[in-house]
Design a protein around this motif. Structure first.
Motif, mmCIF file in Angstrom:
data_model
loop_
_atom_site.group_PDB
_atom_site.id
_atom_site.type_symbol
_atom_site.label_atom_id
_atom_site.label_comp_id
_atom_site.label_asym_id
_atom_site.label_seq_id
_atom_site.Cartn_x
_atom_site.Cartn_y
_atom_site.Cartn_z
ATOM 1 N N UNK A 201 0.813 -1.215 0.000
ATOM 2 C CA UNK A 201 0.000 0.000 0.000
ATOM 3 C C UNK A 201 0.843 1.260 0.000
ATOM 4 N N UNK A 202 1.266 1.685 -1.197
ATOM 5 C CA UNK A 202 2.062 2.895 -1.305
ATOM 6 C C UNK A 202 2.763 2.988 -2.637
ATOM 7 N N UNK A 203 2.992 4.224 -3.094
ATOM 8 C CA UNK A 203 3.616 4.436 -4.396
ATOM 9 C C UNK A 203 5.055 3.918 -4.441
ATOM 10 N N UNK A 204 5.683 3.801 -3.289
ATOM 11 C CA UNK A 204 7.080 3.366 -3.258
ATOM 12 C C UNK A 204 7.232 1.867 -3.513
ATOM 13 N N UNK A 205 6.146 1.115 -3.409
ATOM 14 C CA UNK A 205 6.216 -0.329 -3.617
ATOM 15 C C UNK A 205 6.282 -0.664 -5.102
ATOM 16 N N UNK A 206 6.952 -1.779 -5.447
ATOM 17 C CA UNK A 206 7.106 -2.155 -6.864
ATOM 18 C C UNK A 206 5.765 -2.409 -7.544
ATOM 19 N N UNK A 207 5.694 -2.072 -8.820
ATOM 20 C CA UNK A 207 4.501 -2.337 -9.616
ATOM 21 C C UNK A 207 4.481 -3.800 -10.030
ATOM 22 N N UNK A 208 3.333 -4.452 -9.798
ATOM 23 C CA UNK A 208 3.189 -5.851 -10.182
ATOM 24 C C UNK A 208 2.605 -5.989 -11.588
#
Length: 247
Positions: A201-208
């Motif tokens: 939950x957050x923009x910093x996490x990698x896109x799946x």
């Protein structure tokens, strides 16, 4: 003194009947003013009108306006209230073919499709009521068989007992399935043209993966403006809360 006529006019406008709003929406739709028609149908929804026909018409208005996600959302809502409606099914199926994300479902036999429609229309309260009635009827039939005072009623009582037992089992299965599915998650439709599904939950996490407008997802949880969702292909990730709306 000049303020009074204005206040009276506003009061009259605030008490427009749902019938008048519906009529206005139909006239706007017939005149090709689809976005304005959708606004009128949304007024009905905001007033608490929960009707499959309104959702169907709203879906059509959004579809004609080029808003695929909102069209699919309202077709889904209409189908929940009118499970056997052929026009709603056809429009939803066609709208789903326009989704960028290809999601293919298996072709169901006619009897299976009928059972699916029956399952959709039977909410938990209806299932619980029918199960209670089946217990009462089955108990009465069983009493007739046990007492044996009315031999001419034995055969009908046996048929009634079998029918009530089958009905109770079906209702119990539907009730269990509805309860389990409601605990699993809530279906929702993507309303933005493109959404990034991330690992957390957050923009910093990698896109799946990248998903698009109109796709149906299942909401599993939420955290700080983000929703954990399950995609039709089984992938689970997080998207922004304002990018989807629950059916």
């Amino acid at each position: 003194m000049r303020l009074l006529p204005i206040l009276l006019l506003l009061a009259q406008q605030s008490f427009v009947s749902p019938e008048d709003v519906f009529r206005t929406a139909e006239e706007l739709y017939s005149g090709g003013r689809y976005a304005e028609a959708a606004e009128q149908y949304e007024i009905l929804v905001s007033q608490g009108v929960r009707d499959g026909s309104v959702c169907y018409n709203l879906g059509n208005a959004y579809f004609k306006s080029g808003r695929l996600g909102l069209a699919i959302l309202n077709y889904e809502r209409a189908l929940e209230q009118m499970p056997g409606d052929a026009d709603t099914k056809a429009n939803l199926e066609f709208a789903n073919t326009l989704i960028t994300d290809v999601v293919e479902g298996p072709d169901l036999p006619a009897y299976v499709a009928w059972l699916v429609d029956l399952y959709r229309v039977m909410d938990p309260s209806v299932s619980a009521l029918l199960m209670s009635i089946s217990f009462l009827i089955g108990g009465a039939a069983l009493s007739v068989l046990i007492l044996g005072r009315w031999p001419f009623l034995r055969a009908p009582a046996m048929y009634v007992l079998v029918f009530s037992s089958v009905l109770a089992l079906v209702c119990a299965g539907v009730l269990a399935g509805k309860t389990h599915s409601s605990s699993d998650g809530v279906d929702a439709i993507v309303l933005v043209s493109m959404s990034d599904v991330r690992s957390g939950p957050g923009e910093a996490n990698p896109q799946l993966v990248e998903i698009h407008e109109g796709l149906k997802v299942t909401i599993l949880g939420s955290r700080e403006g983000w929703l954990q969702v399950s995609l039709p292909n089984g992938v689970t990730g997080w998207i922004r809360e304002d990018e989807v709306e629950a059916i």
